[in-house]
Design a protein around this motif. Structure first.
Motif, PDB file in Angstrom:
ATOM      1  N   VAL A 225       0.778  -1.171  -0.083  1.00 44.68           N
ATOM      2  CA  VAL A 225       0.103   0.033   0.110  1.00 44.68           C
ATOM      3  C   VAL A 225       0.880   1.192  -0.100  1.00 44.68           C
ATOM      4  O   VAL A 225       0.440   2.189  -0.604  1.00 44.68           O
ATOM      5  N   GLU A 226       1.890   1.346   0.809  1.00 42.24           N
ATOM      6  CA  GLU A 226       2.856   2.316   1.026  1.00 42.24           C
ATOM      7  C   GLU A 226       3.518   2.615  -0.349  1.00 42.24           C
ATOM      8  O   GLU A 226       3.384   3.996  -0.815  1.00 42.24           O
ATOM      9  N   SER A 227       3.839   1.993  -1.109  1.00 43.72           N
ATOM     10  CA  SER A 227       4.697   1.835  -2.208  1.00 43.72           C
ATOM     11  C   SER A 227       3.770   2.519  -3.509  1.00 43.72           C
ATOM     12  O   SER A 227       4.046   3.128  -4.438  1.00 43.72           O
ATOM     13  N   PHE A 228       2.436   2.143  -3.306  1.00 44.47           N
ATOM     14  CA  PHE A 228       1.354   2.507  -4.362  1.00 44.47           C
ATOM     15  C   PHE A 228       0.769   4.062  -4.158  1.00 44.47           C
ATOM     16  O   PHE A 228       0.520   4.400  -5.023  1.00 44.47           O
ATOM     17  N   VAL A 229       1.028   4.420  -2.965  1.00 46.07           N
ATOM     18  CA  VAL A 229       0.489   5.903  -2.635  1.00 46.07           C
ATOM     19  C   VAL A 229       1.665   6.852  -2.473  1.00 46.07           C
ATOM     20  O   VAL A 229       1.300   8.129  -2.364  1.00 46.07           O
ATOM     21  N   THR A 230       2.817   6.254  -2.464  1.00 50.83           N
ATOM     22  CA  THR A 230       3.958   7.077  -2.045  1.00 50.83           C
ATOM     23  C   THR A 230       4.223   8.220  -3.499  1.00 50.83           C
ATOM     24  O   THR A 230       3.765   7.731  -4.532  1.00 50.83           O
ATOM     25  N   MET A 231       4.590   9.479  -3.137  1.00 56.22           N
ATOM     26  CA  MET A 231       4.766  10.547  -4.302  1.00 56.22           C
ATOM     27  C   MET A 231       6.028  10.013  -5.372  1.00 56.22           C
ATOM     28  O   MET A 231       5.532  10.262  -6.460  1.00 56.22           O
ATOM     29  N   PRO A 232       7.014   9.385  -5.044  1.00 59.97           N
ATOM     30  CA  PRO A 232       7.986   9.215  -6.008  1.00 59.97           C
ATOM     31  C   PRO A 232       7.684   7.926  -6.615  1.00 59.97           C
ATOM     32  O   PRO A 232       8.479   7.231  -7.361  1.00 59.97           O
ATOM     33  N   ARG A 233       6.602   7.301  -6.513  1.00 57.98           N
ATOM     34  CA  ARG A 233       6.293   5.875  -7.192  1.00 57.98           C
ATOM     35  C   ARG A 233       6.576   6.020  -8.436  1.00 57.98           C
ATOM     36  O   ARG A 233       6.286   7.024  -9.207  1.00 57.98           O
ATOM     37  N   THR A 234       6.583   4.728  -9.331  1.00 54.50           N
ATOM     38  CA  THR A 234       6.742   4.768 -10.822  1.00 54.50           C
ATOM     39  C   THR A 234       5.847   3.629 -11.373  1.00 54.50           C
ATOM     40  O   THR A 234       5.224   2.806 -10.496  1.00 54.50           O
ATOM     41  N   GLY A 235       5.777   3.715 -12.525  1.00 48.04           N
ATOM     42  CA  GLY A 235       5.005   2.476 -13.302  1.00 48.04           C
ATOM     43  C   GLY A 235       5.371   1.115 -12.996  1.00 48.04           C
ATOM     44  O   GLY A 235       4.615   0.187 -12.584  1.00 48.04           O
ATOM     45  N   LEU A 236       6.714   1.005 -12.748  1.00 47.34           N
ATOM     46  CA  LEU A 236       7.207  -0.064 -12.184  1.00 47.34           C
ATOM     47  C   LEU A 236       6.870  -0.508 -10.921  1.00 47.34           C
ATOM     48  O   LEU A 236       6.456  -2.034 -10.517  1.00 47.34           O
ATOM     49  N   SER A 237       6.889   0.515  -9.847  1.00 49.20           N
ATOM     50  CA  SER A 237       6.580  -0.034  -8.457  1.00 49.20           C
ATOM     51  C   SER A 237       5.382  -0.241  -8.438  1.00 49.20           C
ATOM     52  O   SER A 237       4.597  -0.848  -7.663  1.00 49.20           O
ATOM     53  N   ASP A 238       4.367   0.467  -9.175  1.00 51.85           N
ATOM     54  CA  ASP A 238       2.865   0.261  -9.224  1.00 51.85           C
ATOM     55  C   ASP A 238       2.553  -1.116  -9.608  1.00 51.85           C
ATOM     56  O   ASP A 238       1.720  -1.747  -9.083  1.00 51.85           O
ATOM     57  N   LEU A 239       3.382  -1.669 -10.383  1.00 51.78           N
ATOM     58  CA  LEU A 239       3.075  -3.068 -10.840  1.00 51.78           C
ATOM     59  C   LEU A 239       3.357  -3.894  -9.874  1.00 51.78           C
ATOM     60  O   LEU A 239       2.430  -5.161  -9.556  1.00 51.78           O
ATOM     61  N   PHE A 240       4.533  -3.887  -9.101  1.00 55.95           N
ATOM     62  CA  PHE A 240       4.817  -4.815  -7.750  1.00 55.95           C
ATOM     63  C   PHE A 240       3.871  -4.694  -6.964  1.00 55.95           C
ATOM     64  O   PHE A 240       3.131  -5.625  -6.326  1.00 55.95           O
ATOM     65  N   ALA A 241       3.282  -3.329  -6.608  1.00 51.80           N
ATOM     66  CA  ALA A 241       2.275  -3.122  -5.780  1.00 51.80           C
ATOM     67  C   ALA A 241       0.973  -3.731  -5.973  1.00 51.80           C
ATOM     68  O   ALA A 241       0.276  -4.166  -5.118  1.00 51.80           O
ATOM     69  N   ARG A 242       0.665  -3.551  -7.177  1.00 51.31           N
ATOM     70  CA  ARG A 242      -0.830  -4.132  -7.483  1.00 51.31           C
ATOM     71  C   ARG A 242      -0.938  -5.755  -7.536  1.00 51.31           C
ATOM     72  O   ARG A 242      -1.803  -6.152  -7.014  1.00 51.31           O
ATOM     73  N   ASP A 243       0.280  -6.173  -7.837  1.00 48.32           N
ATOM     74  CA  ASP A 243       0.442  -7.654  -7.975  1.00 48.32           C
ATOM     75  C   ASP A 243       0.371  -8.047  -6.311  1.00 48.32           C
ATOM     76  O   ASP A 243      -0.220  -9.154  -6.004  1.00 48.32           O
ATOM     77  N   ALA A 244       1.134  -7.434  -5.470  1.00 54.12           N
ATOM     78  CA  ALA A 244       1.274  -7.871  -4.143  1.00 54.12           C
ATOM     79  C   ALA A 244      -0.177  -7.670  -3.651  1.00 54.12           C
ATOM     80  O   ALA A 244      -0.479  -8.687  -2.781  1.00 54.12           O
ATOM     81  N   TRP A 245      -0.767  -6.711  -3.883  1.00 57.81           N
ATOM     82  CA  TRP A 245      -2.235  -6.516  -3.152  1.00 57.81           C
ATOM     83  C   TRP A 245      -3.083  -7.535  -3.784  1.00 57.81           C
ATOM     84  O   TRP A 245      -4.098  -8.206  -3.053  1.00 57.81           O
ATOM     85  N   ARG A 246      -3.099  -8.071  -5.049  1.00 59.34           N
ATOM     86  CA  ARG A 246      -4.026  -8.882  -5.683  1.00 59.34           C
ATOM     87  C   ARG A 246      -3.603 -10.195  -4.900  1.00 59.34           C
ATOM     88  O   ARG A 246      -4.721 -10.984  -4.554  1.00 59.34           O
ATOM     89  N   LEU A 247      -2.379 -10.697  -4.529  1.00 62.67           N
ATOM     90  CA  LEU A 247      -1.984 -11.862  -3.704  1.00 62.67           C
ATOM     91  C   LEU A 247      -2.567 -11.894  -2.399  1.00 62.67           C
ATOM     92  O   LEU A 247      -2.983 -13.035  -1.844  1.00 62.67           O
ATOM     93  N   LEU A 248      -2.386 -10.907  -1.941  1.00 60.26           N
ATOM     94  CA  LEU A 248      -2.571 -10.746  -0.324  1.00 60.26           C
ATOM     95  C   LEU A 248      -3.818 -10.593   0.042  1.00 60.26           C
ATOM     96  O   LEU A 248      -4.491 -11.229   0.901  1.00 60.26           O
ATOM     97  N   GLU A 249      -4.622  -9.577  -0.721  1.00 58.03           N
ATOM     98  CA  GLU A 249      -6.157  -9.225  -0.368  1.00 58.03           C
ATOM     99  C   GLU A 249      -7.136 -10.605  -0.406  1.00 58.03           C
ATOM    100  O   GLU A 249      -7.743 -10.732   0.520  1.00 58.03           O
ATOM    101  N   ALA A 250      -7.003 -11.308  -1.286  1.00 55.39           N
ATOM    102  CA  ALA A 250      -7.719 -12.482  -1.452  1.00 55.39           C
ATOM    103  C   ALA A 250      -7.563 -13.579  -0.209  1.00 55.39           C
ATOM    104  O   ALA A 250      -8.432 -14.490   0.020  1.00 55.39           O
ATOM    105  N   ASN A 251      -6.479 -13.334   0.301  1.00 61.75           N
ATOM    106  CA  ASN A 251      -6.006 -14.457   1.673  1.00 61.75           C
ATOM    107  C   ASN A 251      -6.103 -13.628   2.953  1.00 61.75           C
ATOM    108  O   ASN A 251      -5.320 -14.291   3.732  1.00 61.75           O
TER     109      ASN A 251
END
Length: 237
Positions: free
Chosen positions: A211-237
């Motif tokens: 969550v932190e890396s997805f909302v931080t100001m200096p995030r990039t498209g690449l970090s968003d990719l990792f953050a989204r997939d981490a959320w996808r894997l974690l939220e369902a469990n």
């Protein structure tokens, strides 16, 4: 002749991405620790793992795998959760006379951070206070392999060690490029014997940086990719 002007708009922020740590994910991957260590030219290594991890038999399995690759292993286990500078110094004293050329940390964040801390003071001298902040090491550090046994530590993927001051109990963040693990060996089998409450807490621990890396100001498209997939894997469990 009609003139045309073209305006380009790029929605992605610029980034410079070079992973420092090789990530090996494999069910039963602990059996490969000897082969991976040999690929980094390990010959005499210190296994840093707390006594709880030792009691599970994981350290013994690692020692056998290392021995099969002709790597001599020594152990340091005298530290607790949230290791402090005094515990790190005990590890340094034990390692100093062994002639080790590498470190393997097995366990949760405490084991991984303690391994990094020992590396700082063994190779660069001084105490952990000297390395508070980032980039304070002036000499090369020993190559390391991290084998996390929880899903939420994150220590295997970054170059900081969190070490407590034994007097003030303040946590010191000590980081350096040389403190990053050369290899992170992720074996999901190592996590299944955790008590349910530890599994749940580790899940929240992993969710927080996603969550932190997805909302931080200096995030990039690449970090968003990792953050989204981490959320996808974690939220369902």
């Amino acid at each position: 002749m009609r003139k045309y002007s073209i305006q380009l708009r790029f929605d992605m922020r610029p980034f410079d991405f070079q992973p420092r740590t090789r990530v090996v994910f494999e069910e039963g991957g602990l059996s490969r620790v000897g082969t991976l260590a040999r690929s980094l030219a390990f010959t005499r290594t210190l296994i840093v793992a707390d006594r709880g991890i030792v009691s599970t038999g994981l350290v013994e399995r690692a020692v056998l795998a290392l021995g099969a690759s002709e790597i001599v292993a020594f152990g340091f286990h005298d530290f607790d959760a949230n290791p402090d500078a005094q515990m790190v110094e005990s590890g340094r004293l034990q390692a100093a006379g062994l002639g080790i050329d590498s470190i393997i940390a097995v366990g949760g964040g405490s084991s991984l951070d303690c391994g990094k801390g020992i590396n700082f003071v063994l190779t660069n001298g001084g105490t952990m206070k000297d390395y508070r902040g980032y980039g304070k090491a002036t000499r090369p550090m020993l190559p390391m392999i991290g084998v996390p046994t929880t899903a939420g530590t994150g220590s295997d993927a970054q170059s900081y060690a969190i070490i407590s001051d034994p007097t003030t109990h303040e946590k010191m963040a000590c980081g350096d490029p040389g403190a990053a693990f050369r290899i992170a060996l992720l074996d999901p089998v190592l996590t299944v014997s955790q008590p349910p409450v530890v599994t749940a807490l580790a899940g929240y621990d992993a969710l927080s940086p996603a969550v932190e890396s997805f909302v931080t100001m200096p995030r990039t498209g690449l970090s968003d990719l990792f953050a989204r997939d981490a959320w996808r894997l974690l939220e369902a469990n």
